[in-house]
Design a protein around this motif. Sequence first.
Motif, mmCIF file in Angstrom:
data_model
loop_
_atom_site.group_PDB
_atom_site.id
_atom_site.type_symbol
_atom_site.label_atom_id
_atom_site.label_comp_id
_atom_site.label_asym_id
_atom_site.label_seq_id
_atom_site.Cartn_x
_atom_site.Cartn_y
_atom_site.Cartn_z
ATOM 1 N N GLY A 196 7.159 -1.395 -10.297
ATOM 2 C CA GLY A 196 8.216 -2.272 -10.773
ATOM 3 C C GLY A 196 8.596 -2.033 -12.217
ATOM 4 O O GLY A 196 8.282 -1.006 -12.828
ATOM 5 N N THR A 197 9.277 -3.010 -12.774
ATOM 6 C CA THR A 197 9.745 -2.942 -14.158
ATOM 7 C C THR A 197 9.191 -4.145 -14.926
ATOM 8 O O THR A 197 8.258 -4.790 -14.480
ATOM 9 N N ARG A 198 9.756 -4.397 -16.108
ATOM 10 C CA ARG A 198 9.302 -5.440 -17.022
ATOM 11 C C ARG A 198 7.931 -5.122 -17.610
ATOM 12 O O ARG A 198 7.129 -5.997 -17.896
ATOM 13 N N TRP A 199 7.675 -3.822 -17.793
ATOM 14 C CA TRP A 199 6.509 -3.359 -18.527
ATOM 15 C C TRP A 199 6.931 -3.006 -19.958
ATOM 16 O O TRP A 199 8.112 -2.960 -20.274
ATOM 17 N N SER A 200 5.945 -2.744 -20.794
ATOM 18 C CA SER A 200 6.186 -2.363 -22.185
ATOM 19 C C SER A 200 4.990 -1.544 -22.649
ATOM 20 O O SER A 200 3.947 -1.511 -21.975
ATOM 21 N N PRO A 201 5.093 -0.869 -23.810
ATOM 22 C CA PRO A 201 3.912 -0.149 -24.328
ATOM 23 C C PRO A 201 2.700 -1.065 -24.488
ATOM 24 O O PRO A 201 1.568 -0.660 -24.174
ATOM 25 N N ASP A 202 2.897 -2.286 -24.967
ATOM 26 C CA ASP A 202 1.771 -3.214 -25.119
ATOM 27 C C ASP A 202 1.180 -3.588 -23.762
ATOM 28 O O ASP A 202 -0.048 -3.707 -23.619
ATOM 29 N N ALA A 203 2.043 -3.772 -22.769
ATOM 30 C CA ALA A 203 1.552 -4.115 -21.438
ATOM 31 C C ALA A 203 0.739 -2.971 -20.845
ATOM 32 O O ALA A 203 -0.302 -3.191 -20.205
ATOM 33 N N VAL A 204 1.211 -1.746 -21.033
ATOM 34 C CA VAL A 204 0.466 -0.584 -20.544
ATOM 35 C C VAL A 204 -0.900 -0.508 -21.236
ATOM 36 O O VAL A 204 -1.919 -0.189 -20.600
ATOM 37 N N ALA A 205 -0.949 -0.828 -22.531
ATOM 38 C CA ALA A 205 -2.220 -0.841 -23.251
ATOM 39 C C ALA A 205 -3.143 -1.931 -22.715
ATOM 40 O O ALA A 205 -4.363 -1.720 -22.570
ATOM 41 N N ASP A 206 -2.583 -3.102 -22.397
ATOM 42 C CA ASP A 206 -3.395 -4.177 -21.813
ATOM 43 C C ASP A 206 -3.940 -3.774 -20.444
ATOM 44 O O ASP A 206 -5.075 -4.103 -20.084
ATOM 45 N N MET A 207 -3.123 -3.061 -19.660
ATOM 46 C CA MET A 207 -3.590 -2.610 -18.347
ATOM 47 C C MET A 207 -4.737 -1.621 -18.499
ATOM 48 O O MET A 207 -5.696 -1.635 -17.704
ATOM 49 N N LYS A 208 -4.679 -0.777 -19.499
ATOM 50 C CA LYS A 208 -5.784 0.147 -19.768
ATOM 51 C C LYS A 208 -7.064 -0.635 -20.072
ATOM 52 O O LYS A 208 -8.150 -0.291 -19.581
ATOM 53 N N THR A 209 -6.942 -1.708 -20.856
ATOM 54 C CA THR A 209 -8.099 -2.552 -21.176
ATOM 55 C C THR A 209 -8.690 -3.156 -19.905
ATOM 56 O O THR A 209 -9.921 -3.181 -19.717
ATOM 57 N N ILE A 210 -7.838 -3.654 -19.019
ATOM 58 C CA ILE A 210 -8.305 -4.238 -17.760
ATOM 59 C C ILE A 210 -9.052 -3.195 -16.937
ATOM 60 O O ILE A 210 -10.138 -3.451 -16.396
ATOM 61 N N ALA A 211 -8.461 -1.998 -16.816
ATOM 62 C CA ALA A 211 -9.098 -0.941 -16.038
ATOM 63 C C ALA A 211 -10.480 -0.597 -16.604
ATOM 64 O O ALA A 211 -11.436 -0.382 -15.837
ATOM 65 N N GLU A 212 -10.601 -0.578 -17.915
ATOM 66 C CA GLU A 212 -11.883 -0.243 -18.535
ATOM 67 C C GLU A 212 -12.884 -1.390 -18.407
ATOM 68 O O GLU A 212 -14.072 -1.167 -18.149
ATOM 69 N N ASN A 213 -12.405 -2.628 -18.562
ATOM 70 C CA ASN A 213 -13.313 -3.774 -18.432
ATOM 71 C C ASN A 213 -13.929 -3.853 -17.042
ATOM 72 O O ASN A 213 -15.116 -4.169 -16.890
ATOM 73 N N TRP A 214 -13.120 -3.560 -16.023
ATOM 74 C CA TRP A 214 -13.549 -3.751 -14.637
ATOM 75 C C TRP A 214 -13.815 -2.435 -13.909
ATOM 76 O O TRP A 214 -14.128 -2.452 -12.706
ATOM 77 N N ALA A 215 -13.695 -1.301 -14.597
ATOM 78 C CA ALA A 215 -13.910 0.021 -13.991
ATOM 79 C C ALA A 215 -13.060 0.208 -12.736
ATOM 80 O O ALA A 215 -13.488 0.795 -11.746
ATOM 81 N N LEU A 216 -11.824 -0.271 -12.787
ATOM 82 C CA LEU A 216 -10.960 -0.280 -11.604
ATOM 83 C C LEU A 216 -10.242 1.051 -11.419
ATOM 84 O O LEU A 216 -9.739 1.628 -12.385
ATOM 85 N N PRO A 217 -10.151 1.532 -10.185
ATOM 86 C CA PRO A 217 -9.277 2.677 -9.923
ATOM 87 C C PRO A 217 -7.821 2.220 -9.907
ATOM 88 O O PRO A 217 -7.491 1.165 -9.350
ATOM 89 N N VAL A 218 -6.945 3.013 -10.524
ATOM 90 C CA VAL A 218 -5.548 2.615 -10.700
ATOM 91 C C VAL A 218 -4.633 3.711 -10.165
ATOM 92 O O VAL A 218 -4.785 4.888 -10.507
ATOM 93 N N GLY A 219 -3.680 3.324 -9.344
ATOM 94 C CA GLY A 219 -2.632 4.223 -8.896
ATOM 95 C C GLY A 219 -1.282 3.703 -9.343
ATOM 96 O O GLY A 219 -1.111 2.498 -9.562
ATOM 97 N N CYS A 220 -0.321 4.590 -9.494
ATOM 98 C CA CYS A 220 1.039 4.197 -9.868
ATOM 99 C C CYS A 220 1.969 4.402 -8.681
ATOM 100 O O CYS A 220 1.914 5.428 -7.999
#
Length: 549
Positions: free
Chosen positions: A206-230
């Motif tokens: 989807g849309t309504r993302w931003s550079p800060d949001a992408v950085a926050d998603m990276k933090t979530i992935a690292e906190n929870w060791a989550l696999p991420v697909g786009c």
Amino acid sequence: MKTGGKLIVEALEANGVDRIFCVPGESYLAVLDALYDSPIRTIVCRQEGGAAMMADCQGRLTGKPGICFVTRGPGATNASAGVHIAMQDSIPMILFIGQIAGHAREREAFQEVNYKRFFGDIAKWVVEIDRAERIPELVTRAFAVATSGRPGPVVISLPEDMLVSEVEAPKALPFTPVQTYPGAAELDALEMLLGTAKRPFVILGGTRWSPDAVADMKTIAENWALPVGCSFRRQMLFDHLHPSYAGDVGIGINPKLGNAIKEADVVLLIGGRMGEMPSSDYTILKSPYPDQALVHVHADANELGRVYRPTLAINASPAAFVEAFARRRPKAAPAWAAETAKLHDAYLAWSTTPKTGPGAVHMGPIMDYLESVLPEDAILTNGAGNYATWVHRFHRFRRFGTQAAPTSGSMGYGLPAAVSAKSVFPEREVICFAGDGCFMMHGQEFATAVQYDLPIITVVVNNGIYGTIRMHQEREYPGRVEGTDLRNPDFAALARAYGGHGETVVKTEEFASAFERARASGKPSIIEVKLDPEAITPARTLTDIREQR
């Protein structure tokens, strides 16, 4: 007292518009006259479809509505291709159409079209402004509609007599952005689901993302060791070299990735709709009832439960959701960390290019070269066709705002998008990938790049066929070729005829020097890569497809 044309331009200025894309028409001359005295930049295009795609690209890369002006009738219908892209891709844009005068309505006047009917199913909102004094109100509302909930295109019809009328009207004020935030109870419920999960997976879209949001998603992935697909053509939402990245969820998905999503017990879908393409025709996530526990996060409540029944529905924009959830931490070390690492390794193997193939030009080494020389902030654009597989599978996106490609699968998008991207971000390198069929859909916009000194580089992958259609044709009707062969111009000579730089590549080893000459020229450039039509995909030839039928 101000004319309607003047009020339109003042409303655009009040809402922060810095440029418009247009093809001029006599139906909105009053707006063009008002633009003469405005700081808004007018970019004149060669066909309305290209102009609308440029507006879409600006909206796609900035999150702010791209603006397009076209004339009535043929101009509006040409622009509909860009409106359809913006609707399916959830992109904020506003299309202004010069309309016949009010006294001529319902007489099938010259170029008359009922735009509410015509655009009714492919635009988020369609309105005709009959009274000039309502321009500040309705234009500001258009910005709010285009950006709120699930973003999308708004179409505004402007009768030419309204545009020349002089009225008193209130001063236009900017629209108020609307953000939707998740509740604490929803975040608690998600934490609980992840706390009991064994095989979670995250899909970004989807849309309504931003550079800060992408950085926050990276933090979530690292906190929870989550696999991420786009999701399909949303690859810029996560760094492909991050250890959590598992690959793109789209056409021709990595089988290991597809199986991992099918076998997941919790799928967290953030921002996307998970339509036909990313869901592999609704098989990775079954509709309406997925096999997995689905947590669907979307800014528009109407999208929650529309195609899939979620276990947990969170009505929030992606940016607001990841900002809130990035503050949460797991209570215990995630048990799936090793599986996340395996999925990233599988992605790296899947995205390693083949070095050989049929013919004298091999796209694998060309992609490797581009990966070695392009900066991380380079913007890549493309339309639709098998050639795009080389970008989607083998280019490793590292940053937000570096991809402009239609999830709707519309051909011809790449070149207008590149023109727009270079106009908005002149300091960044912009590379357009196009097939020969795709380029010819809107190739005339190369003239726009030349007119405005926008040194884009267009790589035309020329195999002399409508490749995707030929692939399906050979699979379904082997050996019965009809309607898919193309006879093309000399694309390098075409570039020079327009006033740009042209190169032709007939051997793999010629590409690097051709690319460097194009860079050094400082001009809009076309590099024609003559690819053997047998090289229809990175892994299969047309003969393979025909014989396996």
